[in-house]
Design a protein around this motif. Structure first.
Motif, PDB file in Angstrom:
ATOM      1  N   PRO A  31       0.808  -1.269  -0.087  1.00  0.00           N
ATOM      2  CA  PRO A  31      -0.106   0.014  -0.138  1.00  0.00           C
ATOM      3  C   PRO A  31       0.922   1.374  -0.004  1.00  0.00           C
ATOM      4  O   PRO A  31       1.792   1.335   0.640  1.00  0.00           O
ATOM      5  N   THR A  44      -5.584   1.733   2.835  1.00  0.00           N
ATOM      6  CA  THR A  44      -6.577   0.994   3.392  1.00  0.00           C
ATOM      7  C   THR A  44      -7.138   1.332   4.709  1.00  0.00           C
ATOM      8  O   THR A  44      -8.188   0.890   5.022  1.00  0.00           O
ATOM      9  N   ASN A 266      -8.678   5.888  -5.875  1.00  0.00           N
ATOM     10  CA  ASN A 266      -8.139   5.450  -4.795  1.00  0.00           C
ATOM     11  C   ASN A 266      -7.811   6.598  -3.762  1.00  0.00           C
ATOM     12  O   ASN A 266      -7.329   7.507  -4.752  1.00  0.00           O
TER      13      ASN A 266
END
Length: 291
Positions: A31, A44, A266
């Motif tokens: 990530p 996340t 995102n």
């Protein structure tokens, strides 16, 4: 669907990926992270909605950070197969590929054999490549064959995006202050793509309004592939999902769309484009392995 232990290799990627429900995108991810002042979140750990609220209310502009070698190491170690194919965001846009290379060296002799593949792109176009790699793994093919498909998919796929304001790119240092000021004064909205040769952003058009920029973006797709060419279309949106509806309607008027899906940008990529943005990854007809 994950690549799974029955496959000859596992596909791993990084936070440059935007995930599509109808593509094979469910793979281990190293990530990216977002930092507001002294508070950091892995991608996340923060929702898009929270990020947009922070962008509009937090006096500290966020910064984004690539995965660390340790982040990559964790992702690589979840593989459970003798081989791993790591598909990274363009090395021209991030140091993630370099961090993955460092992690590969940290694995030692007992770890899986890792092949690094620079996607040369990001987001929806990276999702196309991850889908290609997982398809190869599920069919029991080699990493070498998967890379051939990745190169073919990259060659024929274009990613275009536009944004409502240049402010977030300016704050993040991605464009010069003068350019941002001029763009703001003239109310110009850019149409941006990722250059295949360098893997970096390049401007291919502009419009005087955001709606005009959506129109210009879809016209750019048609210029690239030719009117009437069947297309696969992956749409990206910020806090206005209806922007994706408008873009798809414009494209459908000029092309048979053989597959389409949509997803929200995102949180880490949203740091740079701001709350309102639209992106399209397009490619002609069927996947290379279905022709």
């Amino acid at each position: 669907m994950n690549a799974g232990s029955a496959a000859p290799f596992t596909v791993v990627t990084d936070g440059g990926l935007d995930v599509y429900p109808t593509l094979l995108n469910d793979v281990p991810v190293a990530p990216f992270s977002v930092t507001f002042g002294s508070t950091s979140y892995r991608m996340t750990e923060i929702t898009r909605e929270t990020l947009y609220r922070e962008l509009q209310t937090n006096p500290a502009h966020p910064t984004s950070a690539q995965p660390t070698p340790q982040d990559w190491l964790v992702a690589l170690q979840t593989a459970g197969t003798p081989e791993v194919l790591a598909v990274t965001i363009s090395a021209g846009l991030s140091g993630s590929h370099n961090a993955a290379d460092q992690a590969r060296q940290l694995l030692g002799p007992g770890g899986p054999r890792v092949t690094l593949h620079d996607s040369g792109t990001l987001s929806a176009a990276q999702a196309f490549q991850v889908h290609a790699a997982v398809t190869a793994a599920q069919r029991g093919l080699s990493v070498g064959q998967a890379q051939e498909w990745l190169r073919a998919v990259h060659q024929e796929t274009e990613l275009y995006f536009t944004i409502e304001t240049l402010e977030y790119l300016r704050r993040g240092g991605r464009i010069g202050r003068v350019q941002a000021t001029l763009g703001g004064l003239l109310n110009l909205k850019p149409v941006v793509t990722v250059d295949h040769a360098t893997g970096t952003y390049t401007n291919v058009g502009r419009a005087r309004s955001y709606r005009g920029a959506i129109q210009a973006l879809t016209e750019q797709v048609t210029r690239r592939y030719g009117e009437g060419t069947p297309l696969r279309v992956a749409l990206l949106f910020g806090d206005h999902p209806e922007d994706a509806d408008q873009a798809l309607a414009l494209l459908t008027a000029r092309h048979p769309v053989v597959w389409s899906d949509r997803t929200g940008v995102n949180p880490v990529l949203s740091v740079h484009v701001g709350p309102r943005a639209l992106g399209v990854a397009a490619a002609p007809g069927a996947w290379p392995w279905d022709r």
